[in-house]
Design a protein around this motif. Structure first.
Motif, PDB file in Angstrom:
ATOM      1  N   MET A 177       0.882  -0.910  -0.259  1.00  0.00           N
ATOM      2  CA  MET A 177      -0.057   0.189   0.016  1.00  0.00           C
ATOM      3  C   MET A 177       0.742   1.287  -0.127  1.00  0.00           C
ATOM      4  N   MET A 178       2.173   1.168   0.571  1.00  0.00           N
ATOM      5  CA  MET A 178       2.851   2.442   0.373  1.00  0.00           C
ATOM      6  C   MET A 178       3.185   2.845  -0.886  1.00  0.00           C
ATOM      7  N   SER A 179       2.971   2.021  -1.886  1.00  0.00           N
ATOM      8  CA  SER A 179       3.264   2.247  -3.339  1.00  0.00           C
ATOM      9  C   SER A 179       2.598   3.363  -3.723  1.00  0.00           C
ATOM     10  N   LEU A 180       1.223   3.626  -3.287  1.00  0.00           N
ATOM     11  CA  LEU A 180       0.373   4.570  -3.543  1.00  0.00           C
ATOM     12  C   LEU A 180       0.641   5.896  -3.234  1.00  0.00           C
ATOM     13  N   VAL A 181       1.497   5.961  -2.150  1.00  0.00           N
ATOM     14  CA  VAL A 181       1.975   7.350  -1.684  1.00  0.00           C
ATOM     15  C   VAL A 181       3.376   7.693  -2.284  1.00  0.00           C
ATOM     16  N   PHE A 182       3.984   6.748  -2.700  1.00  0.00           N
ATOM     17  CA  PHE A 182       5.420   6.850  -3.303  1.00  0.00           C
ATOM     18  C   PHE A 182       5.789   7.919  -4.226  1.00  0.00           C
ATOM     19  N   PRO A 183       4.831   8.028  -5.352  1.00  0.00           N
ATOM     20  CA  PRO A 183       4.614   9.104  -6.330  1.00  0.00           C
ATOM     21  C   PRO A 183       4.910  10.566  -5.768  1.00  0.00           C
ATOM     22  N   LEU A 184       4.426  10.687  -4.489  1.00  0.00           N
ATOM     23  CA  LEU A 184       4.760  12.145  -3.849  1.00  0.00           C
ATOM     24  C   LEU A 184       6.310  12.421  -3.663  1.00  0.00           C
ATOM     25  N   CYS A 185       6.926  11.149  -3.332  1.00  0.00           N
ATOM     26  CA  CYS A 185       8.260  11.447  -3.179  1.00  0.00           C
ATOM     27  C   CYS A 185       9.045  11.867  -4.353  1.00  0.00           C
ATOM     28  N   THR A 186       8.692  11.121  -5.412  1.00  0.00           N
ATOM     29  CA  THR A 186       9.084  11.357  -6.938  1.00  0.00           C
ATOM     30  C   THR A 186       8.837  13.005  -7.232  1.00  0.00           C
ATOM     31  N   PHE A 187       7.542  13.361  -6.986  1.00  0.00           N
ATOM     32  CA  PHE A 187       7.044  14.435  -7.206  1.00  0.00           C
ATOM     33  C   PHE A 187       7.723  15.608  -6.530  1.00  0.00           C
ATOM     34  N   PHE A 188       8.047  15.374  -5.346  1.00  0.00           N
ATOM     35  CA  PHE A 188       9.076  16.354  -4.550  1.00  0.00           C
ATOM     36  C   PHE A 188      10.536  16.749  -5.067  1.00  0.00           C
ATOM     37  N   LEU A 189      10.976  15.239  -5.325  1.00  0.00           N
ATOM     38  CA  LEU A 189      12.365  15.511  -5.925  1.00  0.00           C
ATOM     39  C   LEU A 189      12.378  16.479  -7.155  1.00  0.00           C
ATOM     40  N   VAL A 190      11.480  15.906  -8.031  1.00  0.00           N
ATOM     41  CA  VAL A 190      11.238  16.798  -9.503  1.00  0.00           C
ATOM     42  C   VAL A 190      11.098  18.134  -9.136  1.00  0.00           C
ATOM     43  N   CYS A 191      10.416  18.436  -8.197  1.00  0.00           N
ATOM     44  CA  CYS A 191       9.982  19.947  -8.017  1.00  0.00           C
ATOM     45  C   CYS A 191      11.553  20.602  -7.457  1.00  0.00           C
ATOM     46  N   LEU A 192      12.165  19.722  -6.601  1.00  0.00           N
ATOM     47  CA  LEU A 192      13.621  20.232  -6.567  1.00  0.00           C
ATOM     48  C   LEU A 192      14.710  20.538  -7.603  1.00  0.00           C
ATOM     49  N   CYS A 193      14.340  19.816  -8.468  1.00  0.00           N
ATOM     50  CA  CYS A 193      15.040  19.779  -9.790  1.00  0.00           C
ATOM     51  C   CYS A 193      14.637  21.133 -10.481  1.00  0.00           C
ATOM     52  N   ILE A 194      13.040  21.378 -10.534  1.00  0.00           N
ATOM     53  CA  ILE A 194      12.622  22.533 -11.040  1.00  0.00           C
ATOM     54  C   ILE A 194      13.267  23.671 -10.579  1.00  0.00           C
ATOM     55  N   ALA A 195      13.064  23.724  -9.252  1.00  0.00           N
ATOM     56  CA  ALA A 195      13.481  24.935  -8.664  1.00  0.00           C
ATOM     57  C   ALA A 195      15.006  25.368  -8.902  1.00  0.00           C
ATOM     58  N   TYR A 196      15.709  24.327  -8.441  1.00  0.00           N
ATOM     59  CA  TYR A 196      17.073  24.638  -8.774  1.00  0.00           C
ATOM     60  C   TYR A 196      17.267  25.232 -10.059  1.00  0.00           C
ATOM     61  N   TRP A 197      16.942  24.387 -11.113  1.00  0.00           N
ATOM     62  CA  TRP A 197      16.925  24.780 -12.424  1.00  0.00           C
ATOM     63  C   TRP A 197      16.504  26.303 -12.806  1.00  0.00           C
ATOM     64  N   ALA A 198      15.360  26.486 -12.298  1.00  0.00           N
ATOM     65  CA  ALA A 198      14.647  27.925 -12.671  1.00  0.00           C
ATOM     66  C   ALA A 198      15.486  28.997 -11.907  1.00  0.00           C
ATOM     67  N   SER A 199      15.978  28.794 -10.548  1.00  0.00           N
ATOM     68  CA  SER A 199      16.506  29.874  -9.920  1.00  0.00           C
ATOM     69  C   SER A 199      18.075  30.154 -10.551  1.00  0.00           C
ATOM     70  N   THR A 200      18.552  28.967 -10.974  1.00  0.00           N
ATOM     71  CA  THR A 200      20.024  28.937 -11.793  1.00  0.00           C
ATOM     72  C   THR A 200      19.874  29.870 -13.067  1.00  0.00           C
ATOM     73  N   ALA A 201      18.646  29.697 -13.811  1.00  0.00           N
ATOM     74  CA  ALA A 201      18.589  30.247 -15.165  1.00  0.00           C
ATOM     75  C   ALA A 201      18.349  31.654 -14.642  1.00  0.00           C
ATOM     76  N   VAL A 202      17.559  32.129 -13.664  1.00  0.00           N
ATOM     77  CA  VAL A 202      17.295  33.517 -13.448  1.00  0.00           C
ATOM     78  C   VAL A 202      18.616  34.260 -13.151  1.00  0.00           C
ATOM     79  N   PHE A 203      19.424  33.642 -12.277  1.00  0.00           N
ATOM     80  CA  PHE A 203      20.617  34.267 -11.870  1.00  0.00           C
ATOM     81  C   PHE A 203      21.651  34.176 -13.102  1.00  0.00           C
TER      82      PHE A 203
END
Length: 755
Positions: A402-428
């Protein structure tokens, strides 16, 4: 020999609680004793051939997806770590040189920010153009800079005045006028021509309004006539004839090329501020519906699939009925016969809902979708039963993990971190340039457009040869090595974003695949499964297969960055007349799009094989590809039909929540009619709810999709390794084998009778 097989098999059974699929060792014992034999599985028969390789042979060292693993693709793992280190260095350098204020605040002709705290312009938040009409020059579009002096002011002018008038008449308006002159100007001994020549003061000021912190003429229309204030003409302050207000309008349009886009953005922002909590409620409803649907699918998979199919047909049918009723209601209404082509693009989408053609188009589209779905259900009715059996098996696997149903949240969080780092670096990176000054002039000058230094400009020969030339701030750039390679850093930033985002997604896929594979290869389900299959799979993926995941994501990132570069070239060649170049570019874009889709498909199945066998990426990709090709009929019949059914589930959830949002935000539900917020564009919250609902539903169903793909590959492996005999039993559940092999056995019997 039979007793030795039984003894070996019985001894191995004692180790099922430790591993996943240890019963495969029995197959090797039988294979060694009896030799290779060909198996025929009815319509899904396979015979070894040179085209698609050979089935997996029994390996006595194979102990399922847990034991005896080693690190794979170590070189790629090292490359990933080096690339991440370089990415961090690029980010630090960008954060050191960058200044996001250049994006937030407007900049005057000296490169100073307007309204920035701690600067001389702290109380001057607005940018004022000396001659807004010069902004109509094509130079604005080429260099994104208006070739006129710009200063920061504390407020925009609210009246029409000329410098000639305030100086000759010596009125009290002169003190008001001086705030729009160059800071520090107070030399009233200068003649009017000298002041205007030196650019100390503007020749005129007009009533203006701030837009995006820039003072633009307050232009309005009365009975179709363009006016500023109450005038259609104005004096430019240089003693020339009256000029038309439309010249101000052209300058204002070029001064802010995104004027309408900003207005649209502001209205959309206003809609979000008054409807954000209702949007959250809609997304929560989608979350609850998705979770309930998945839970019911766990216990009532067969019933839920058929209910889902019926509801999808009914929802689409209601959509067709509603479109027809709206179309019939608009018959005879004035203005409803206007065509979409004649109306053109309108930012207020509500206008389109008053046209018959809009509802006719909606009705035709829904009818086509309805017919396609019904025809697919008719032609695939027998295969749907098999697909439902596969979904039932996936439901049981998800139920045990059943933990597999909430595991995509972990993936989503890590992808959001990638997006945030890329966007901030692009702006700077984009704001790490230095102020560049260029020569601007009104008349022809050989020095126009050349870089200059404001401090020494008046001592150069340029002012002698071009008396009206000015050294003004143009843009942010630089001549150092760092500034020359900024575009390279931006490309590297984008490439690393693709690589890391794909790596995170791959990590999520191989984690889920390993967990679900442990379910399939457990002979006694769930007794032979590990205690925490999801966390065990996650640990194995990071410990042993980081290099393989980096390899697969690197290949995909290379293709994606090439697609980005092709899109950039296509954008640059839009104005070109070379048809061959456009055709070649279109072909390349199509080819790389297809290549990206194929690589994503291959990577997904390669990650499943990595989770099962622990082999490197190339070996896993090859084995997965050949395994799918040897079972191409099953791939087309079972796997894709299952994907279609899961898509219908997402469509049902999105359609239901979307219809509810439409009736709520258009105030068509009488019980809550007064509760709905007033909106500029009601499609803003509706589309937000629809897109958010799809992402939520996709997150839940992606677990099922990965489970189905994993079980499908395990099923194909099971068929090639075992034959269902007591010596080599299948690892699939009895329910799954009963349906999936029923047709095969019947086909085998009919073939034997004909023989």
């Amino acid at each position: 020999m039979g007793s030795s097989r039984a003894l070996l098999r019985g001894e191995l059974r004692t180790h099922h609680s430790l591993g996943l699929g240890l019963g495969l060792l029995c197959w090797q014992a039988d294979e060694m004793a009896a030799g290779m034999e060909r198996r025929t599985l009815g319509e899904f028969s396979w015979e070894p051939g040179p085209d698609f390789g050979t089935p997996q042979k029994y390996d006595p060292t194979f102990k399922g997806p847990i034991h005896d693993r080693g690190c794979t693709d170590i070189i790629c793992c090292i490359l990933l770590l080096i690339a991440i280190l370089g990415y961090v260095i690029v980010g630090v350098v960008a954060w050191t040189h960058g200044d996001p204020r250049k994006v937030i605040y407007p900049t005057d002709s000296r490169g100073q920010f307007c309204g920035q705290l701690g600067t001389p312009n702290e109380n001057k938040p607005f940018l004022f153009y000396f001659n807004i009409m010069k902004c109509a020059s094509p130079l604005v579009l080429l260099e994104f800079h208006c070739p006129t002096k710009q200063i920061c002011v504390n407020k925009c002018p609210d009246r029409y005045l000329t410098y000639l008038k305030v100086r000759t008449q010596l009125t009290k308006d002169f003190e008001y006028y001086k705030q729009f002159c160059d800071p520090g100007f107070n030399d009233q001994q200068k003649s009017v021509p000298e002041v205007l020549r030196d650019g100390d003061c503007p020749a005129m000021i007009t009533p203006s309004k701030p837009l995006a912190r820039r003072c633009l003429p307050a232009i309005n229309t009365k009975k179709g006539v363009i006016m500023v204030g109450n005038e259609t003409t104005f004096d430019d302050g240089r003693g020339q004839t009256k000029r038309n207000v439309t010249e101000l309008l052209e300058g204002a349009k070029k001064a802010n090329v995104v004027l309408e886009a900003r207005q649209l953005a502001m209205k959309i922002f206003e809609d979000y501020t008054v409807s954000w909590y209702w949007i959250i409620i809609g997304l929560v409803i989608a979350l609850v519906i998705s979770f309930i649907f998945i839970v019911l699918l766990r216990f009532l998979a067969g019933i839920m699939i058929w209910v889902m199919i019926v509801l999808v047909i009914l929802v689409l049918g209601y959509g067709i009925f509603h479109c027809y009723m709206e179309y019939a209601r608009l018959k005879g209404e004035a203005g409803s016969d206007v065509s979409l082509k004649d109306l053109g693009f309108q930012t207020d989408l509500r206008v389109y809902l008053h046209l018959k053609q809009t509802w006719l188009a909606f009705m035709i589209i829904l009818c086509i979708i309805e017919v396609i779905i019904i025809l697919l259900l008719i032609f695939l009715r027998k295969r749907i039963l098999i697909a439902i059996a596969l979904i039932k098996e996936a439901s049981r696997a998800v139920g045990h993990i059943m933990m597999s149903l909430v595991f995509p949240l972990c993936t989503f969080f890590l992808v959001c971190l990638c997006i945030a780092y890329w966007a901030s670096t692009a702006v700077f990176l984009s704001t790490s340039n230095e102020a560049v000054y260029k020569v601007f002039n009104e008349s022809n000058c050989d020095y126009a457009g050349q870089t200059c230094v404001p401090e020494t400009f008046n001592m150069t020969n340029i002012t002698k040869q071009c008396p009206d030339a000015r050294c003004l701030f143009a843009f942010y750039g630089g001549e150092t090595a760092y500034h020359k390679y900024l575009i390279v850093f931006q490309i590297y930033n984008a490439f690393m974003f693709f690589w890391l985002a794909n790596f995170v997604i791959a990590l999520g896929q191989v984690t889920l695949a390993g967990a679900f594979a442990s379910y399939y290869w457990a002979f006694k389900k769930p007794d032979d499964m590990p205690a925490f299959p999801l966390f065990s799979s996650f640990g194995r993926a990071l410990r042993y297969h980081t290099g393989s995941l980096a390899f697969g994501s690197l290949i995909l990132a290379i293709v994606q960055i090439i697609r980005v570069l092709l899109e950039y070239l296509d954008h640059r060649l839009k104005a070109a007349e070379n048809k061959f170049a456009k055709f070649l570019l279109t072909c390349l874009k199509c080819c790389f799009w297809c290549l990206e889709k194929f690589i994503k498909f291959l990577n997904r199945n390669a990650y499943i094989m990595i989770a099962i066998y622990g082999t490197n990426f190339c070996t896993s990709a090859k084995n997965a590809f050949f395994l799918l090709m040897r079972n191409i009929i099953r791939v087309a019949v079972l796997d894709k039909v299952t994907d279609f059914l899961l898509f219908l589930g997402k469509l049902l959830i999105v359609g239901s929540v979307g219809i509810l949002a439409f009736f709520f935000f258009t105030q068509r539900i009488k019980l809550v009619q007064d509760t709905a917020p007033p909106l500029n564009y009601y499609w803003v919250p509706i589309l937000t709810v629809i897109v958010g609902s799809y992402l939520i539903a996709h997150g839940f169903f992606s677990v099922y999709a990965m489970c189905v793909d994993t079980l499908f590959l395990c099923f194909c492996e099971d068929l090639e390794r075992n034959d269902g005999s007591p010596e080599r039993p299948y690892y699939m559940s009895p329910e799954l084998s009963e349906i999936l092999l029923k047709g095969s056995l019947e086909s085998s019997k009919s073939a034997d009778s004909q023989g």
